[in-house]
Motif scaffolding. Sequence first.
Motif, PDB file in Angstrom:
ATOM      1  N   TYR A 173       0.844  -1.195   0.000  1.00 28.06           N
ATOM      2  CA  TYR A 173       0.000   0.000   0.000  1.00 28.06           C
ATOM      3  C   TYR A 173       0.880   1.245   0.000  1.00 28.06           C
ATOM      4  O   TYR A 173       1.825   1.353   0.790  1.00 28.06           O
ATOM      5  N   TYR A 174       0.535   2.164  -0.887  1.00 24.96           N
ATOM      6  CA  TYR A 174       1.287   3.403  -1.058  1.00 24.96           C
ATOM      7  C   TYR A 174       0.373   4.599  -0.809  1.00 24.96           C
ATOM      8  O   TYR A 174      -0.784   4.595  -1.223  1.00 24.96           O
ATOM      9  N   CYS A 175       0.911   5.630  -0.184  1.00 30.13           N
ATOM     10  CA  CYS A 175       0.187   6.892  -0.168  1.00 30.13           C
ATOM     11  C   CYS A 175       0.862   7.831  -1.168  1.00 30.13           C
ATOM     12  O   CYS A 175       2.036   7.667  -1.511  1.00 30.13           O
ATOM     13  N   ALA A 176       0.080   8.798  -1.613  1.00 30.99           N
ATOM     14  CA  ALA A 176       0.549   9.718  -2.633  1.00 30.99           C
ATOM     15  C   ALA A 176      -0.106  11.070  -2.421  1.00 30.99           C
ATOM     16  O   ALA A 176      -1.220  11.152  -1.884  1.00 30.99           O
ATOM     17  N   SER A 177       0.565  12.111  -2.881  1.00 28.65           N
ATOM     18  CA  SER A 177       0.001  13.459  -2.751  1.00 28.65           C
ATOM     19  C   SER A 177      -0.152  14.071  -4.135  1.00 28.65           C
ATOM     20  O   SER A 177       0.648  13.833  -5.040  1.00 28.65           O
ATOM     21  N   GLY A 178      -1.193  14.875  -4.260  1.00 26.63           N
ATOM     22  CA  GLY A 178      -1.469  15.506  -5.535  1.00 26.63           C
ATOM     23  C   GLY A 178      -1.831  16.959  -5.379  1.00 26.63           C
ATOM     24  O   GLY A 178      -2.516  17.338  -4.419  1.00 26.63           O
ATOM     25  N   ASN A 179      -1.418  17.769  -6.344  1.00 24.05           N
ATOM     26  CA  ASN A 179      -1.691  19.210  -6.332  1.00 24.05           C
ATOM     27  C   ASN A 179      -2.956  19.478  -7.137  1.00 24.05           C
ATOM     28  O   ASN A 179      -2.940  20.162  -8.157  1.00 24.05           O
ATOM     29  N   PHE A 180      -4.064  18.896  -6.676  1.00 23.78           N
ATOM     30  CA  PHE A 180      -5.324  19.113  -7.365  1.00 23.78           C
ATOM     31  C   PHE A 180      -6.455  18.990  -6.355  1.00 23.78           C
ATOM     32  O   PHE A 180      -6.284  18.416  -5.279  1.00 23.78           O
ATOM     33  N   VAL A 181      -7.594  19.515  -6.711  1.00 25.79           N
ATOM     34  CA  VAL A 181      -8.801  19.371  -5.901  1.00 25.79           C
ATOM     35  C   VAL A 181      -9.818  18.627  -6.734  1.00 25.79           C
ATOM     36  O   VAL A 181     -10.053  18.966  -7.887  1.00 25.79           O
ATOM     37  N   GLY A 182     -10.404  17.611  -6.153  1.00 23.70           N
ATOM     38  CA  GLY A 182     -11.402  16.839  -6.884  1.00 23.70           C
ATOM     39  C   GLY A 182     -11.144  15.363  -6.756  1.00 23.70           C
ATOM     40  O   GLY A 182     -10.515  14.914  -5.801  1.00 23.70           O
ATOM     41  N   ILE A 183     -11.655  14.609  -7.692  1.00 26.09           N
ATOM     42  CA  ILE A 183     -11.528  13.162  -7.683  1.00 26.09           C
ATOM     43  C   ILE A 183     -10.678  12.716  -8.861  1.00 26.09           C
ATOM     44  O   ILE A 183     -11.001  13.028 -10.012  1.00 26.09           O
ATOM     45  N   ALA A 184      -9.621  12.012  -8.569  1.00 26.45           N
ATOM     46  CA  ALA A 184      -8.737  11.488  -9.604  1.00 26.45           C
ATOM     47  C   ALA A 184      -8.175  10.169  -9.102  1.00 26.45           C
ATOM     48  O   ALA A 184      -7.542  10.132  -8.048  1.00 26.45           O
ATOM     49  N   ASP A 185      -8.411   9.109  -9.826  1.00 25.32           N
ATOM     50  CA  ASP A 185      -7.926   7.803  -9.402  1.00 25.32           C
ATOM     51  C   ASP A 185      -6.804   7.272 -10.287  1.00 25.32           C
ATOM     52  O   ASP A 185      -6.434   6.104 -10.184  1.00 25.32           O
ATOM     53  N   GLY A 186      -6.265   8.126 -11.123  1.00 22.40           N
ATOM     54  CA  GLY A 186      -5.131   7.725 -11.944  1.00 22.40           C
ATOM     55  C   GLY A 186      -3.812   8.102 -11.287  1.00 22.40           C
ATOM     56  O   GLY A 186      -3.697   9.150 -10.650  1.00 22.40           O
ATOM     57  N   ARG A 187      -2.804   7.261 -11.458  1.00 19.61           N
ATOM     58  CA  ARG A 187      -1.514   7.529 -10.834  1.00 19.61           C
ATOM     59  C   ARG A 187      -0.882   8.828 -11.308  1.00 19.61           C
ATOM     60  O   ARG A 187      -0.179   9.506 -10.549  1.00 19.61           O
ATOM     61  N   SER A 188      -1.147   9.199 -12.545  1.00 21.92           N
ATOM     62  CA  SER A 188      -0.493  10.383 -13.106  1.00 21.92           C
ATOM     63  C   SER A 188      -0.929  11.675 -12.439  1.00 21.92           C
ATOM     64  O   SER A 188      -0.259  12.699 -12.579  1.00 21.92           O
ATOM     65  N   ALA A 189      -2.044  11.648 -11.709  1.00 23.17           N
ATOM     66  CA  ALA A 189      -2.530  12.857 -11.040  1.00 23.17           C
ATOM     67  C   ALA A 189      -1.739  13.168  -9.774  1.00 23.17           C
ATOM     68  O   ALA A 189      -1.855  14.264  -9.229  1.00 23.17           O
ATOM     69  N   TYR A 190      -0.949  12.223  -9.312  1.00 22.04           N
ATOM     70  CA  TYR A 190      -0.241  12.359  -8.048  1.00 22.04           C
ATOM     71  C   TYR A 190       1.246  12.595  -8.291  1.00 22.04           C
ATOM     72  O   TYR A 190       1.851  11.969  -9.159  1.00 22.04           O
ATOM     73  N   ASP A 191       1.789  13.500  -7.497  1.00 24.65           N
ATOM     74  CA  ASP A 191       3.155  13.955  -7.736  1.00 24.65           C
ATOM     75  C   ASP A 191       4.205  13.242  -6.886  1.00 24.65           C
ATOM     76  O   ASP A 191       5.330  13.034  -7.336  1.00 24.65           O
ATOM     77  N   TYR A 192       3.859  12.946  -5.657  1.00 26.98           N
ATOM     78  CA  TYR A 192       4.819  12.350  -4.732  1.00 26.98           C
ATOM     79  C   TYR A 192       4.252  11.062  -4.150  1.00 26.98           C
ATOM     80  O   TYR A 192       3.040  10.951  -3.931  1.00 26.98           O
ATOM     81  N   TRP A 193       5.167  10.130  -3.886  1.00 21.47           N
ATOM     82  CA  TRP A 193       4.779   8.807  -3.416  1.00 21.47           C
ATOM     83  C   TRP A 193       5.640   8.384  -2.226  1.00 21.47           C
ATOM     84  O   TRP A 193       6.830   8.729  -2.143  1.00 21.47           O
ATOM     85  N   GLY A 194       5.024   7.630  -1.337  1.00 26.09           N
ATOM     86  CA  GLY A 194       5.778   7.009  -0.260  1.00 26.09           C
ATOM     87  C   GLY A 194       6.436   5.731  -0.740  1.00 26.09           C
ATOM     88  O   GLY A 194       6.304   5.325  -1.897  1.00 26.09           O
TER      89      GLY A 194
END
Length: 124
Positions: free
Chosen positions: A94-115
């Motif tokens: 299981y990975y957490c990720a952070s994204g610079n967006f507001v809303g719903i996005a379930d694609g990996r490309s929407a997230y910038d940083y990963w644990g």
Amino acid sequence: QVQLVESGGGLVQAGGSLRLSCAASGRTFNTYTMGWFRQQPGKEREFVALISWSGGITHYAASVRGRFTVSKDNAKNTVYLQMNSLKPEDTAVYYCASGNFVGIADGRSAYDYWGQGTQVTVSS
């Protein structure tokens, strides 16, 4: 840069529970959404859940809806994934990720940083 560190993984029997944590540090001021993903051996990394930094938006994959709950503690810059009624098919990293967006996005490309990920193993 945003640093993300997951913890809380482990081995649990089917029907049991685990709570994963993801501590964020660094330049978190531009992090609007936190997501959880998981990856099983030989499979693509898949979306599990997300929560907006304000907490007003949550979204779950159909496979975990009703069993998993995502939450956060802003004072601790930490996001949690409470996993109940675990099944063997929930076994994954299981990975957490952070994204610079507001809303719903379930694609990996929407997230910038990963644990680095934390292993969850559910035995039958």
